[in-house]
Enzyme design. Sequence first.
Site, PDB file in Angstrom:
ATOM      1  N   LYS A 110       0.865  -1.194   0.000  1.00 39.71           N
ATOM      2  CA  LYS A 110       0.000   0.000   0.000  1.00 39.71           C
ATOM      3  C   LYS A 110       0.889   1.227   0.000  1.00 39.71           C
ATOM      4  O   LYS A 110       1.996   1.200   0.542  1.00 39.71           O
ATOM      5  CB  LYS A 110      -0.886   0.023   1.251  1.00 39.71           C
TER       6      LYS A 110
HETATM    7  P1  NAD Z   1     -12.883   7.553  -3.385  1.00 38.48           P
HETATM    8  O1  NAD Z   1     -11.884   8.603  -3.073  1.00 38.48           O
HETATM    9  O2  NAD Z   1     -13.327   7.362  -4.776  1.00 38.48           O
HETATM   10  O3  NAD Z   1     -14.205   7.780  -2.481  1.00 38.48           O
HETATM   11  C1  NAD Z   1     -14.170   7.912  -1.097  1.00 38.48           C
HETATM   12  C2  NAD Z   1     -15.523   8.429  -0.641  1.00 38.48           C
HETATM   13  O4  NAD Z   1     -15.571   8.437   0.781  1.00 38.48           O
HETATM   14  C3  NAD Z   1     -15.811   9.874  -1.080  1.00 38.48           C
HETATM   15  O5  NAD Z   1     -17.182  10.000  -1.405  1.00 38.48           O
HETATM   16  C4  NAD Z   1     -15.487  10.684   0.171  1.00 38.48           C
HETATM   17  O6  NAD Z   1     -16.190  11.934   0.225  1.00 38.48           O
HETATM   18  C5  NAD Z   1     -15.963   9.732   1.249  1.00 38.48           C
HETATM   19  N1  NAD Z   1     -15.333   9.941   2.541  1.00 38.48           N
HETATM   20  C6  NAD Z   1     -14.028  10.173   2.825  1.00 38.48           C
HETATM   21  N2  NAD Z   1     -13.861  10.315   4.152  1.00 38.48           N
HETATM   22  C7  NAD Z   1     -15.069  10.131   4.713  1.00 38.48           C
HETATM   23  C8  NAD Z   1     -15.558  10.138   6.042  1.00 38.48           C
HETATM   24  N3  NAD Z   1     -14.732  10.363   7.064  1.00 38.48           N
HETATM   25  N4  NAD Z   1     -16.887   9.912   6.245  1.00 38.48           N
HETATM   26  C9  NAD Z   1     -17.696   9.666   5.206  1.00 38.48           C
HETATM   27  N5  NAD Z   1     -17.306   9.655   3.926  1.00 38.48           N
HETATM   28  C10 NAD Z   1     -16.013   9.878   3.683  1.00 38.48           C
HETATM   29  O7  NAD Z   1     -12.271   6.188  -2.783  1.00 38.48           O
HETATM   30  P2  NAD Z   1     -12.668   4.696  -3.166  1.00 38.48           P
HETATM   31  O8  NAD Z   1     -11.722   4.209  -4.173  1.00 38.48           O
HETATM   32  O9  NAD Z   1     -14.130   4.600  -3.392  1.00 38.48           O
HETATM   33  O10 NAD Z   1     -12.278   3.944  -1.800  1.00 38.48           O
HETATM   34  C11 NAD Z   1     -13.181   3.885  -0.692  1.00 38.48           C
HETATM   35  C12 NAD Z   1     -12.748   2.746   0.229  1.00 38.48           C
HETATM   36  O11 NAD Z   1     -12.738   1.515  -0.508  1.00 38.48           O
HETATM   37  C13 NAD Z   1     -11.332   2.883   0.812  1.00 38.48           C
HETATM   38  O12 NAD Z   1     -11.312   2.304   2.101  1.00 38.48           O
HETATM   39  C14 NAD Z   1     -10.497   2.048  -0.127  1.00 38.48           C
HETATM   40  O13 NAD Z   1      -9.290   1.578   0.472  1.00 38.48           O
HETATM   41  C15 NAD Z   1     -11.464   0.900  -0.391  1.00 38.48           C
HETATM   42  N6  NAD Z   1     -11.161   0.141  -1.601  1.00 38.48           N
HETATM   43  C16 NAD Z   1     -11.096   0.758  -2.822  1.00 38.48           C
HETATM   44  C17 NAD Z   1     -10.807   0.001  -3.945  1.00 38.48           C
HETATM   45  C18 NAD Z   1     -10.789   0.599  -5.328  1.00 38.48           C
HETATM   46  O14 NAD Z   1     -10.664  -0.153  -6.297  1.00 38.48           O
HETATM   47  N7  NAD Z   1     -10.932   1.887  -5.486  1.00 38.48           N
HETATM   48  C19 NAD Z   1     -10.566  -1.380  -3.818  1.00 38.48           C
HETATM   49  C20 NAD Z   1     -10.665  -1.979  -2.565  1.00 38.48           C
HETATM   50  C21 NAD Z   1     -10.968  -1.197  -1.465  1.00 38.48           C
END
Ligand code: NAD
Length: 421
Positions: A110
């Site tokens: 990561k």
């Molecule tokens: P992103 O940046 O596209 O979206 C994140 C969202 O969460 C946004 O809408 C943001 O406003 C919101 N957010 C941030 N902090 C917040 C808080 N404290 N309270 C409420 N909402 C909040 O990110 P993403 O890619 O969708 O990732 C989201 C989660 O999924 C993370 O934990 C990431 O590690 C996990 N994840 C993502 C992927 C991927 O392929 N993108 C894969 C596996 C896991």
Amino acid sequence: MEGAESGKELALTAMRQVEAAAVHVPDFDPGILEKIKHTKREIIVHFPAKMDDGTVRIFTGYRVQHNDTRGPFKGGVRYHPSVDLGEMRALATWMTWKAAVVNIPFGGAKGGVECDPRTMSTHEIENISRRFAWEISPFIGPDIDILAPDVSTNPQVMAWIMDTFSTRKGYAVPGVVTGKPLALGGSRGRLEATARGLFIISVKAAHHLGFPIEGAKVVIQGAGNVGGTAARLFSRAGAQVIAISDINGGIFNAKGLNVEKALDCKRRDRCFEIGEVDGERITNEQLLELECDILVPAAMEKQIIKSNAPKLKCRMVVEGANGPTSPEADSILADRGIYLVPDILANAGGVIVSYFEWVQNLQELLWMEAEISERLKRILTRAFQEVLAISRKRRTDLRMAALVLGIGRVAEAVKLRGIFP
Ligand code: NAD
């Protein structure tokens, strides 16, 4: 809790999970346990970037590589103020187990840069992406460590990283990142893969509990790549998405939101606040406590904790985010009979399609979307069944069962390779 303390606590949780899961893995060698508890390599870089006002700022970036026994390191890159060494350690460790749970030949890593991209221009984000990629480039590559999008990074950021790495090498190296634009060798289906995987797993888990997705009430925290796309998929399948949020709070409609409208207006800043979507404004805290069938935390770590776990009113939690539930909350939910599908299974769709992208890059092939969806479904179905079987046999919850499966596979690989020298 302060950022650094919170990161340390996450790293400790990840280590304790290994110890707890090891109890269920037959013939677990204590030496191997020590090896896989620790990360292999931790890179910290302090680097300069030019800001639009002409000043130079120093940023801190991390790349933590946990374990590469089963294949190259693989993991996302995030831009967020909470990024620190502890958080990166925990997330890298979970990536190793995730790849092993779905049985793809990757280890876990990561990375991230401590910054607030909401206050930065596109040009400034490009500058930090390129300089960060340059600084860590001796330690990454298609055979070493492959990067992908995560919180506040996207296909454009992957394109900048790929370009910087390729410039250093002197030829195009698409396989150093996944989740890149299609025009640069990205894979069809990668952008929505994590949410698609989460949806597939939710259908399986709902079926296991005896209720259909059609008509189910769904609440989603986070409206980014994972949460926003998941909302669309649930809504298209006939579920009622009754609430969704972003970092500024959320919106709730007991009869079901118009998801397309909500996501469309979300693209404009702080949109849930200004009454463009038919629903009532709620805080992120209130959202988690809504009565529903499926709660999907898809934002950040440690959202479901000791203080709010007793107040959740859902039938199941499907973890879109990594580490959204604390260990104390895990036991409270289990005692209350709330079914929890853990992150290392529920959000593994992203790393699976990243694997497909990497394979296509190495072989210079392009697969069709239908082929990708079919392969994704097959891998996740098998993983879900394997995790369920372990949870029944060992009488554990799904998180422990998934850890036992993932950690068991990594431990077996370490044993076969042996400890060098
Ligand atoms: P992103 O940046 O596209 O979206 C994140 C969202 O969460 C946004 O809408 C943001 O406003 C919101 N957010 C941030 N902090 C917040 C808080 N404290 N309270 C409420 N909402 C909040 O990110 P993403 O890619 O969708 O990732 C989201 C989660 O999924 C993370 O934990 C990431 O590690 C996990 N994840 C993502 C992927 C991927 O392929 N993108 C894969 C596996 C896991």
